[in-house]
Design an enzyme around this catalytic site. Structure first.
Site, mmCIF file in Angstrom:
data_model
loop_
_atom_site.group_PDB
_atom_site.id
_atom_site.type_symbol
_atom_site.label_atom_id
_atom_site.label_comp_id
_atom_site.label_asym_id
_atom_site.label_seq_id
_atom_site.Cartn_x
_atom_site.Cartn_y
_atom_site.Cartn_z
ATOM 1 N N ASP A 12 4.948 -2.199 8.080
ATOM 2 C CA ASP A 12 3.676 -2.291 7.361
ATOM 3 C C ASP A 12 3.140 -3.709 7.363
ATOM 4 O OD1 ASP A 12 3.442 0.551 6.039
ATOM 5 O OD2 ASP A 12 5.531 -0.082 6.021
ATOM 6 N N LYS B 196 9.016 0.743 4.976
ATOM 7 C CA LYS B 196 9.307 1.662 3.866
ATOM 8 C C LYS B 196 10.675 1.385 3.253
ATOM 9 C CE LYS B 196 7.068 4.070 2.517
ATOM 10 N NZ LYS B 196 6.209 3.760 1.345
HETATM 11 O O1 MRU Z 1 3.709 4.350 2.039
HETATM 12 P P1 MRU Z 1 3.298 4.741 3.417
HETATM 13 O O2 MRU Z 1 3.567 6.163 3.766
HETATM 14 O O3 MRU Z 1 1.900 4.301 3.765
HETATM 15 O O4 MRU Z 1 4.345 3.941 4.251
HETATM 16 C C1 MRU Z 1 4.067 3.231 5.316
HETATM 17 C C2 MRU Z 1 4.730 3.770 6.453
HETATM 18 O O5 MRU Z 1 4.166 4.641 7.070
HETATM 19 C C3 MRU Z 1 6.062 3.322 6.843
HETATM 20 O O6 MRU Z 1 6.583 2.285 6.142
HETATM 21 C C4 MRU Z 1 6.091 3.158 8.324
HETATM 22 O O7 MRU Z 1 7.376 3.078 8.775
HETATM 23 C C5 MRU Z 1 5.340 1.934 8.774
HETATM 24 S S1 MRU Z 1 4.545 2.192 10.225
HETATM 25 C C6 MRU Z 1 2.993 2.642 9.685
#
Ligand code: MRU
Length: 370
Positions: free
Chosen positions: A249, A260
């Site tokens: 992220d 995550k």
């Molecule tokens: O909280 P979210 O579902 O928006 O989480 C982010 C993600 O999708 C993950 O952390 C992912 O592995 C990152 S890649 C977009």
């Protein structure tokens, strides 16, 4: 990517009404496939905050379209101030994914380029929102092309046995506009006929792995098993994981990876078992200002209700039920940071590099002034 044989992106302008943005409302997957119409920036902010759309790349694309929707409704006599307010409103929805900030800043620059001409600004914001979405899809496709070499190399040593990949959360096409990041090399390898199997971490509390990654892989025909979040270490100890690929992220220019919650523990287990741990991300997820991920990346804390309850399908409808004792408090940190030293490499749209300032600099020299 395809849903029951039909190609979808996760976000697009409505074909017969370009003042409406359409999204796949991910809260209902995998049980219901719901398309939602978004007509205002306020609705877009809710969609991001409440995770109708989620995942770094898609949050960025949604913010780009949100700025366009804001311009459509902004009062002509107070246009600039209204757009500033809209940008602040969008920025406040989710703090960790840097793509949000990146897309909003990109749209503010476009706004500036139009001067006082409101109609020109609207046209340019629409064009830029579509460009952000197209670029996201193209960068993810390229990540797949680069990342597949890692899988091919492992497959070459396995004599036809499936390559076992573990992934966490959903860094698939649902988290972006198309293809995804961690899943893009998996789809590319599968399409080349490489035998593959994916371990899908369920990813409590929102269960993006169990709900979304499993659904995506199933739609694409990729063999997989959903596992409880704590299973990965055991599988690694028993030679049942060849490669870990996650998304991100926000990644610092030094290679520290926010992803995550739970990703860090998988990276530790992978290191202890000498299993390569790669992170796939487009450059829009790199934070060019931040050096120390653990201390500088803002970590979103979400409502404790997400931990205290669980949502699922009862055979007829989606229901949320209480999981904990009624009065037990909970905390809900949504992301953690994996230090660069635990990351085997970054898979980007420009190629694979070491997770370090030197590695990132080699691929993106123009981002470094000294
Ligand atoms: O909280 P979210 O579902 O928006 O989480 C982010 C993600 O999708 C993950 O952390 C992912 O592995 C990152 S890649 C977009």
């Amino acid at each position: 990517m395809k849903v029951q044989g039909q190609h979808y992106r996760t976000i697009w302008l409505k074909a017969d009404d370009p003042t409406t943005v359409q999204i796949i409302d991910q809260r209902h997957l995998p049980h219901l496939f719901v398309i939602e119409d978004i007509r205002t920036v306020q609705e877009m902010a809710v969609a991001i905050r409440d995770m109708h759309v989620r995942g770094a790349g898609l949050i960025g694309a949604a913010a780009g379209f949100g700025m366009y929707l804001a311009a459509l409704a902004a009062p002509r006599d107070d246009f600039a101030a209204s757009m500033q307010a809209a940008s602040a409103h969008l920025r406040a929805t989710r703090p960790t994914a840097v793509n949000l900030e990146w897309a909003v800043s990109r749209q503010l620059q476009v706004l500036q380029s139009a001067g006082d001409d409101v109609e020109l600004a609207i046209a340019r914001l629409r064009q830029e929102a579509e460009a952000i979405a197209d670029e996201d899809a193209e960068f993810c496709r390229r990540i797949g092309e680069h990342g597949v070499s890692l899988i091919e190399a492992i497959a070459g040593r396995k004599n036809g046995e499936p390559v076992n990949i573990l992934t966490h959360c959903n860094a698939g096409w649902l988290a972006f506009v198309d293809y995804g990041t961690a899943t893009a090399p998996i789809y590319a390898a599968h399409d080349r006929g490489i035998p593959m199997h994916v371990w899908v971490d369920e990813t409590r509390p929102r269960n993006q792995g169990a709900r979304l990654t499993a659904w995506e892989l199933g739609q694409h025909g990729v063999s997989h098993h959903v596992i409880a979040d704590n299973v990965g270490g055991h599988l690694m100890q028993h030679g049942m994981v060849d490669l870990v690929i996650t998304g991100s992220d926000r990644t610092t220019y030094t290679g520290d990876v926010a992803n995550k919650i739970g990703t860090y523990l998988k990276a530790l287990a992978a290191r202890d078992n000498d299993i390569p741990f790669y992170v796939a991300l487009p450059s829009s997820t790199i934070d060019w200002q931040k050096r120390d991920g653990v201390h500088e990346i803002p970590i979103e804390q979400r409502d404790a209700t997400e931990v205290r309850t669980i949502r699922g399908w009862d055979g007829e409808q989606l229901r949320t039920v209480l999981l904990t004792p009624p009065h037990s408090p909970a905390v809900n940190y949504a992301f953690d940071v994996t230090p660069a030293r635990l990351v085997s490499g970054l898979i980007t749209e420009r190629g694979i590099c070491e997770a370090s300032e030197a590695g990132v600099r080699r691929l993106y020299p123009e981002k470094f002034t000294s």
